[in-house]
Design a protein around this motif. Structure first.
Motif, mmCIF file in Angstrom:
data_model
loop_
_atom_site.group_PDB
_atom_site.id
_atom_site.type_symbol
_atom_site.label_atom_id
_atom_site.label_comp_id
_atom_site.label_asym_id
_atom_site.label_seq_id
_atom_site.Cartn_x
_atom_site.Cartn_y
_atom_site.Cartn_z
ATOM 1 N N LEU A 1 -26.259 34.984 -33.123
ATOM 2 C CA LEU A 1 -25.154 34.382 -32.377
ATOM 3 C C LEU A 1 -25.346 32.891 -32.159
ATOM 4 C CD1 LEU A 1 -24.553 37.099 -29.621
ATOM 5 C CD2 LEU A 1 -22.960 36.466 -31.439
ATOM 6 N N TRP B 1 -25.707 29.880 -38.618
ATOM 7 C CA TRP B 1 -24.371 30.238 -39.084
ATOM 8 C C TRP B 1 -23.418 29.042 -39.082
ATOM 9 C CZ3 TRP B 1 -20.085 29.421 -36.200
ATOM 10 C CH2 TRP B 1 -20.174 29.430 -34.810
ATOM 11 N N VAL C 1 -25.194 39.448 -38.227
ATOM 12 C CA VAL C 1 -24.407 38.765 -37.205
ATOM 13 C C VAL C 1 -24.001 37.372 -37.667
ATOM 14 C CG1 VAL C 1 -24.454 37.837 -34.859
ATOM 15 C CG2 VAL C 1 -25.437 40.083 -35.334
ATOM 16 N N ILE D 1 -20.040 36.229 -38.113
ATOM 17 C CA ILE D 1 -19.439 35.131 -37.345
ATOM 18 C C ILE D 1 -18.935 34.034 -38.268
ATOM 19 C CG2 ILE D 1 -19.898 33.293 -35.672
ATOM 20 C CD1 ILE D 1 -21.845 35.134 -34.295
ATOM 21 N N VAL E 1 -14.923 33.031 -38.576
ATOM 22 C CA VAL E 1 -14.462 31.680 -38.249
ATOM 23 C C VAL E 1 -13.847 31.018 -39.478
ATOM 24 C CG1 VAL E 1 -15.173 29.384 -37.460
ATOM 25 C CG2 VAL E 1 -16.143 31.413 -36.383
#
Length: 227
Positions: A29, A35, A177, A181, A185
């Motif tokens: 996250l 990410w 994860v 994400i 996005v």
């Protein structure tokens, strides 16, 4: 009679394995773990494939940083008691948490967005190392070693496979994860979502280090009192 063996999937270790997955999710996250970089490359190259390709060396760099911590844990654990290792890990984690809380606004510098795969690997390794990602899960690694060597006081030479498996489980959770994400996005939310919903993960990260360190210290002291 053969000596009793302890499975790495013993019910008593279930909490440690779940914690490894949970920290993998948390690291995934955190945009500082990769990410956001992967998303930026995807937007720059206008390619969703660039996101997935970049996540591979990012995950590998993260795993390598954690592996170094695991090697230290196993090495030190072979020389001192597991109880002493628990205390040492907890105190180190608390100290690093205080340091990150004081310097949360500092970030490792990088050369720019024109990077190759090996650059991504090195960047991810440095980010994980600088933010103490491996140190954060060190108490869990010690707990796994302690549970798998019940009845002994030191880490044995057979711990390598256990630690490798722990790193793989943690990294896979983080990779899933991060990929989810970045892809959501990129395909659905766009950069406007980031501008409206940005969270200061650096402060949260510092707080998490302190919380994990405090829990590890409490566990080490409470565990020591039962011997």
């Amino acid at each position: 009679m053969h000596p009793q063996t302890h499975s790495v999937f013993h019910p008593e270790l279930l909490g440690s394995w779940l914690a490894l997955v949970g920290f993998g999710v948390y690291h995934g996250l955190n945009p500082g773990m990769g990410w956001l970089f992967a998303l930026s490359l995807g937007l720059q190259q206008k390619s969703g494939r660039a996101i997935w390709v970049s996540l591979v060396p990012i995950s590998a760099g993260h795993a390598t940083s954690i592996a170094l911590v695991a090697v230290l844990v196993a090495g030190i654990g072979s020389m001192i008691s597991l109880q002493s290792l628990r205390l040492l890990t907890a105190v180190t984690l608390l100290g690093f948490g205080v340091y990150k809380l004081i310097t949360y606004y500092r970030h490792p510098k990088w050369v720019g967005m024109r990077v190759k795969l090996h650059d991504l690997f090195l960047w991810s390794f440095l980010m994980a190392f600088a933010h103490g990602a491996g140190l954060m899960i060190a108490p869990i690694l010690v707990g796994l070693l302690d549970g798998s060597h019940s009845g002994t006081h030191h880490v044995s030479a057979s711990s390598g496979m256990l630690l490798m498996l722990a790193i793989v489980v943690h990294t896979l959770a983080m990779l899933v994860v991060m990929g989810f994400i970045a892809w959501i996005v990129y395909t659905r939310l766009g950069l406007m979502f980031l501008r409206r919903s940005w969270v200061n993960f650096d402060l949260i990260w510092a707080g998490a280090l302190l919380v994990v360190g405090a829990l590890a210290l409490w566990g080490a002291v409470a565990g020591g009192g039962m011997h």
